[in-house]
Each structure stands twice: as structure tokens, then as C-alpha cells.
Design an enzyme around this catalytic site. Structure first.
Site, mmCIF file in Angstrom:
data_model
loop_
_atom_site.group_PDB
_atom_site.id
_atom_site.type_symbol
_atom_site.label_atom_id
_atom_site.label_comp_id
_atom_site.label_asym_id
_atom_site.label_seq_id
_atom_site.Cartn_x
_atom_site.Cartn_y
_atom_site.Cartn_z
ATOM 1 N N HIS A 152 0.810 -1.219 0.000
ATOM 2 C CA HIS A 152 0.000 0.000 0.000
ATOM 3 C C HIS A 152 0.846 1.272 0.000
ATOM 4 O O HIS A 152 0.647 2.171 -0.807
ATOM 5 C CB HIS A 152 -0.985 0.004 1.165
ATOM 6 C CG HIS A 152 -1.943 1.155 1.087
ATOM 7 N ND1 HIS A 152 -2.824 1.300 0.026
ATOM 8 C CD2 HIS A 152 -2.124 2.239 1.882
ATOM 9 C CE1 HIS A 152 -3.514 2.418 0.187
ATOM 10 N NE2 HIS A 152 -3.114 3.014 1.300
ATOM 11 N N HIS A 199 -1.858 4.572 -1.880
ATOM 12 C CA HIS A 199 -1.735 5.486 -0.745
ATOM 13 C C HIS A 199 -1.665 6.954 -1.165
ATOM 14 O O HIS A 199 -2.405 7.779 -0.633
ATOM 15 C CB HIS A 199 -0.514 5.096 0.094
ATOM 16 C CG HIS A 199 -0.579 5.556 1.521
ATOM 17 N ND1 HIS A 199 -1.746 5.623 2.236
ATOM 18 C CD2 HIS A 199 0.405 5.961 2.371
ATOM 19 C CE1 HIS A 199 -1.487 6.050 3.463
ATOM 20 N NE2 HIS A 199 -0.196 6.265 3.571
ATOM 21 N N HIS A 245 2.270 11.716 2.498
ATOM 22 C CA HIS A 245 2.781 10.427 2.984
ATOM 23 C C HIS A 245 4.267 10.280 2.660
ATOM 24 O O HIS A 245 4.760 9.180 2.456
ATOM 25 C CB HIS A 245 1.999 9.271 2.359
ATOM 26 C CG HIS A 245 0.514 9.379 2.549
ATOM 27 N ND1 HIS A 245 -0.052 9.463 3.790
ATOM 28 C CD2 HIS A 245 -0.510 9.435 1.662
ATOM 29 C CE1 HIS A 245 -1.377 9.542 3.660
ATOM 30 N NE2 HIS A 245 -1.670 9.532 2.383
HETATM 31 FE FE LIG Z 1 -3.907 4.955 1.954
#
Ligand SMILES: [Fe+2]
Ligand SMILES: *[C@@H]1O[C@H](CO)[C@@H](O)[C@H](O)[C@H]1NC(C)=O
Ligand SMILES: *[C@@H]1O[C@H](CO)[C@@H](O)[C@H](O)[C@H]1NC(C)=O
Ligand SMILES: *[C@@H]1O[C@H](CO)[C@@H](O)[C@H](O)[C@H]1NC(C)=O
Ligand SMILES: *[C@@H]1O[C@H](CO)[C@@H](O)[C@H](O)[C@H]1NC(C)=O
Ligand SMILES: *[C@@H]1O[C@H](CO)[C@@H](O)[C@H](O)[C@H]1NC(C)=O
Ligand SMILES: *[C@@H]1O[C@H](CO)[C@@H](O)[C@H](O)[C@H]1NC(C)=O
Ligand SMILES: *[C@@H]1O[C@H](CO)[C@@H](O)[C@H](O)[C@H]1NC(C)=O
Length: 469
Positions: free
Chosen positions: A319, A356, A329
């Protein structure tokens, strides 16, 4: 194309070809200049056509299938019934549409989440299926029968062509529906490799699990016919101690079964399957992977089992991406990269797909494994043995697009664009696979990014020296 490397141009069709609309080469690759409407992603309302409950007493809904064992000769059939009584967990099936002469008995489960109680969730595994065969199946025996079909993969072998679709971070917005429709319009796609974040039910108050049900009904038009290979994302964790929900992955693991035991895994979040000429390893970004942990030990043993003469294509799904140049992220995948990247290089993984980050990005073949705390070698370097890293978290969920990128574009990044879409990985034979990325705004025939993948052990490097670097 004007600013693309001249050497690549000469390589023409054989090598990485990127479609029109590109400017802005920086340090590394290309940041697409494609301009999209800055519309916010909005969830489809609860009374949308895609969420309709199928008619009939206790009719099976949310039907979905996935590979049921390691070599693809089994299929797991899952569905939900919502009346007071569970209904039958039996599946009737066969190769003749009008004569479903085989049957298999499954089991059902259900769960509570805060003040939500799920319907009966049925799972039934069909075994000893013939390869490369179209099967028809029926569920809802005794009440409302619904029929579907699937095609089993050819027997595993090195030259078996097969086409995978790649979808990530789908959710249930209007954009999600466009992505799914776009994927469905590809006549070649046979199976979806899904890189995590399914329903985004956790965006709703108390993780309203009704949105797990609506998502299951939304995607049924694909998941009842094409197996989807599942990866767990952060939106599957559903850890909510504030409302007393302390068992991670509860809704996901009740609803989506995977054949983890057949690859010797001890948990449904990391496992592998072989399909046609591909060996697919699914990793868990949100389960422990440090040294000595179950996932670490499993992966170490697992990589040694891959026989590239049998399955030349080694694909990894996870992910959280390791190489990501968006300001979202950023570096979340770093600790797993540190643990596993040397193994990926040693084993010449062909490609790693992650989600993600809600955008698209493809890396060059790079590795960053020379650093030893003291030597200062901490930059990604070109590496022919390294995988290509692709972020395909652009399914279109309600959180919207990631459009803030690190500048300048780092030199490990070959191509990036902040648009919703999906990708297709089309294996031709043991040496060639053609990869394309399709942004939602274009017709199915248009590839906004593409690349030929080669078996790196056999390919004549002089023929194509800068293909994938
Ligand atoms: Fe995610
Ligand atoms: C979703 O897409 C399908 C297929 O294109 C279409 O029939 C349906 O009306 C769409 N629904 C919504 C709510 O956008
Ligand atoms: C669950 O609780 C929320 C508020 O706490 C409420 O709005 C909802 O109707 C409840 N759902 C059920 C099924 O009781
Ligand atoms: C592809 O590469 C593997 C080694 O990674 C090799 O064993 C396999 O036979 C190759 N496929 C061929 C030669 O077509
Ligand atoms: C690897 O696969 C090939 C082709 O299927 C087979 O001939 C060979 O025996 C396998 N090797 C091992 C070690 O199992
Ligand atoms: C990126 O550039 C640095 C130095 O500028 C170089 O050492 C490194 O090898 C390059 N990495 C890639 C992937 O090209
Ligand atoms: C983009 O991300 C950077 C780093 O997080 C931040 O400093 C910057 O303000 C962001 N830009 C926009 C337009 O949001
Ligand atoms: C493998 O596929 C590529 C691309 O379609 C083709 O050019 C090549 O000839 C094929 N190789 C074999 C051995 O069939």
C-alpha cells in the site's frame, strides 16, 4: 516529446514511450503538464444507482471473487445476505450455463462494529477447477438466485500471456465510478491487482460500516466476474478505540478473504499467488515487518521459492510506496524500504505497485541500498537489478487528488502526474510485458504513460541500453 532524451526517441517503440502533453523535465524525469478540472471528489449519494440492493428476498449482494489457492485452480466466492436468516452458503457451478452440476458448501460469518451489525457474509471456495475455462456460478440457493461467471487463468507457465489491471485507493466517489468504468472498458483486462484502500467507510461518523456495504455493491459489477487480488491499506485498519473498536482490520478481514494459507502465510495481510506467468507477492504496510516478525520471516522464505523459469514475472503489491515524490505520505514507506529493498534487488523484482498517494508516479530502475550509516551513500542510484516502482493510488476516492509535488522532481522519478486513472500490465510472454497508465479524462485507447518491461536476464542490454533507467 520535445524535451525527452534523444537516445530514447531513437529507441522508438521498443523502449519507454511517453505520450504527448509533457513538459517540465527537471532533475529527473517528467512532470506532466496535463491540466485537469480542479473538481473536488465527492462521494456518490447513498441512493445512487450503483448502490442499489438487488431485488428479491435475501438476494445475494456485494458478490466478489478472488483467487482461492496458490496456483489459480481454486476461486473464493463471497457475498452478503441481509435478512434475518443467513440463507444458503452453497455455490452451484459448472461450465455449462444451463447446467450447474457442481456444488460447494461455504460458511458464513458476521461482525459488529460499534452500533452496526453486518449482514451474513458468505465465503465459499471452489476447488479443482480446470484451467483456462469459463465457469458459471449461482448463489442465493433456496431464495433469490443470482448467476455470474468467471474465467480461470491458464495453467502456470513461463510464456502464458495474461493481462492485469491495476487499481488503488478506489473509494466510492463519482470519480471512483469513472475509474471503474474506464477499467471495464479495456477488453483485455482479466484480473485486478488492487493495492489497498477499498471503501473509505472510515471517513464517515463511527466508520459507518454501511459504507462498506455500499462499496461492495458498487464494485460488484466487476468483482463478481474478475478476481480482485486484495492488498490491505490504511483505510482497512478501522482501529477506533474511541468507540471501543480495538481489533484492527475487523470489517476488511471479515469481508475479504484471501488464500494466505496456501502460500504458508500466517495472516491474511501478506501472501502470494501464482497466476499465468506471474508470481504476485502481496505485502502488508500496516503489519510488523521488522527482523524476526512473521511477515519478515515469511518474505525471506517466500522469495527463495520463486522459480523464474516457471513464473518469469515477479510483481510485488503493497500500500505505502517506497519511492514517492509527492508531498503526501512522504517517506511513510521508508522503514519497510530499509528492511526489504536489498531483497528486491537481489531477487530482481520486476515491478512494485503501491497506492496510498492519490496520484500517479513511475520511477526509473533505482536502488538505495549502499548506505551503512557512515559511508554517505544515501542517494538512489540507477540499478538494472532494481524494480520499477509505480504509485497507482489514483482510483478517485473522496479525499481528492494529491497535487503538491516535491520540487525539483528527484532523479529517481521518471514520470508523475496528478490525475485519477488506472493501469494495465499486459504480459506477452516470458520476455516482454507492456505497461500503460490511463488517466480518466482520456478514452481507453490512450496511454498517458507507458513502458515495455523485459526479462532482464535475457534481454540484450546493448539493444536498449537506457530503456528503463
Ligand atoms: Fe492509503
Ligand atoms: C456509474 O457508472 C455506471 C457505468 O458507467 C453508470 O451506469 C452509472 O449511472 C454511474 N453512477 C453514478 C452514480 O455515477
Ligand atoms: C449509530 O449511532 C449513530 C450516532 O451515534 C446514529 O446516528 C446511527 O443511527 C446509529 N445506527 C444504528 C444502526 O443504530
Ligand atoms: C527470465 O529470467 C529468469 C531469471 O530471472 C530466467 O530463469 C528465465 O528463464 C528467463 N526467461 C527466459 C529465459 O525466457
Ligand atoms: C522451475 O521451473 C521449471 C519449469 O517449470 C522446472 O523445470 C524446474 O524443475 C523448476 N525448478 C525447481 C527448483 O523447482
Ligand atoms: C541522481 O543524481 C546523483 C548526483 O547528482 C547521482 O549520484 C545519482 O546516481 C543519481 N540517481 C539517479 C537515479 O540517476
Ligand atoms: C506543499 O507541501 C509543502 C511541504 O509540505 C508545503 O510547505 C507547501 O505549503 C505545500 N504547498 C501547497 C500549495 O499546499
Ligand atoms: C515476446 O513478445 C514480444 C512482444 O510482443 C515479441 O516481440 C517477441 O517476439 C515475443 N517472443 C517470443 C519468443 O515469442
Amino acid at each position: 516529446m520535445g524535451r525527452w532524451w534523444p537516445s530514447r526517441l531513437l529507441l522508438g517503440l521498443l523502449c519507454a514511450v511517453v505520450s504527448a502533453g509533457l513538459v517540465g523535465r527537471t532533475d529527473g524525469g517528467v512532470t506532466s503538464s496535463f491540466v485537469r478540472k480542479p473538481a473536488k471528489a465527492v462521494d456518490m449519494p447513498i441512493d445512487s444507482d450503483v448502490f442499489r440492493v438487488p431485488p428479491g428476498y435475501n438476494a445475494p449482494q456485494q458478490v466478489h471473487i478472488t483467487q482461492g489457492n496458490h496456483d489459480g485452480s481454486a476461486m473464493i466466492i463471497s457475498w452478503v445476505t441481509e435478512e434475518e436468516e443467513p440463507g444458503s452458503s452453497k455455490v452451484l457451478y459448472g461450465t455449462d450455463r444451463d447446467q450447474l452440476d457442481l456444488n460447494s458448501e461455504g460458511k458464513y460469518t458476521r461482525y459488529k462494529f460499534y452500533n452496526y451489525t453486518s449482514g451474513y457474509i458468505h465465503h465459499c471456495t471452489l476447488r479443482h477447477l480446470k484451467h483456462d475455462t469459463k465457469y458459471y456460478y449461482a448463489v442465493g440457493i433456496g431464495h433469490t438466485i443470482r448467476k455470474f461467471w468467471f474465467t480461470t487463468p491458464p495453467e502456470v507457465g513461463p510464456d502464458v500471456p495474461y493481462t492485469f489491471g491495476l487499481i488503488g485507493d478506489l473509494g466510492q466517489s463519482h470519480d471512483s465510478n469513472v475509474t471503474l468504468t474506464h477499467y471495464e472498458s479495456n477488453p483485455k483486462a482479466q484480473t485486478v491487482l488492487f493495492v489497498g484502500d477499498l471503501s473509505y467507510a472510515d471517513k464517515y461518523p463511527n466508520h459507518d460500516n454501511v459504507r462498506w456495504d455500499t462499496w461492495g455493491r458498487f464494485v460488484e459489477r466487476s468483482t463478481a466476474y474478475h478476481p480482485w487480488i486484495w492488498t490491505a491499506g490504511n483505510h482497512e485498519i478501522d482501529f477506533a478505540p474511541e468507540i471501543g473498536e480495538t481489533v484492527p482490520f475487523k470489517p476488511f478481514s471479515h469481508r475479504y478473504h484471501v488464500p494466505y494459507r496456501s502460500s504458508g502465510s500466517t495472516a491474511p495481510f501478506w501472501y502470494s499467488v501464482k497466476r499465468a506467468s506471474a508470481y504476485i507477492i502481496v505485502l502488508a504496510s500496516y503489519s510488523a515487518y521488522d527482523k524476526y516478525t512473521p511477515q519478515y520471516q515469511w518474505l525471506e522464505a517466500e522469495l527463495a521459492k520463486v522459480n523464474r523459469s516457471e513464473t518469469p514475472w515477479l510483481i510485488v503489491l503493497m500500500h505505502s510506496p517506497w519511492y514517492n515524490s509527492y508531498n503526501y505520505h512522504y517517506m511513510e514507506g521508508e522503514s519497510m524500504r530499509v528492511m526489504f529493498e536489498p531483497w528486491f534487488v537481489k531477487n530482481k523484482v520486476d515491478v512494485v505497485f503501491a497506492g496510498h498517494v492519490h496520484a500517479y508516479e513511475r520511477s526509473h530502475r533505482v536502488s538505495n541500498i549502499a548506505y551503512d550509516i557512515a559511508n554517505g551513500k544515501c542517494k538512489p542510484v540507477p540499478d538494472e537489478s532494481a524494480p520499477v516502482y509505480i504509485t497507482i493510488g489514483d482510483g478517485g476516492n473522496v479525499e481528492g487528488l494529491a497535487n503538491n509535488m516535491t520540487e525539483p522532481q528527484p532523479n529517481y522519478s521518471a514520470f508523475r502526474e496528478s490525475s485519477f486513472g488506472h493501469a494495465i500490465f499486459e504480459i506477452k510472454n516470458r520476455t516482454h510485458a507492456y505497461y500503460t497508465w490511463h488517466r480518466n479524462q482520456d478514452g481507453n485507447a490512450v496511454a498517458a504513460d507507458s513502458m515495455w518491461f523485459y526479462n532482464r536476464s535475457v534481454r540484450d542490454l546493448s539493444e536498449c541500453s537506457s530503456c528503463s533507467i
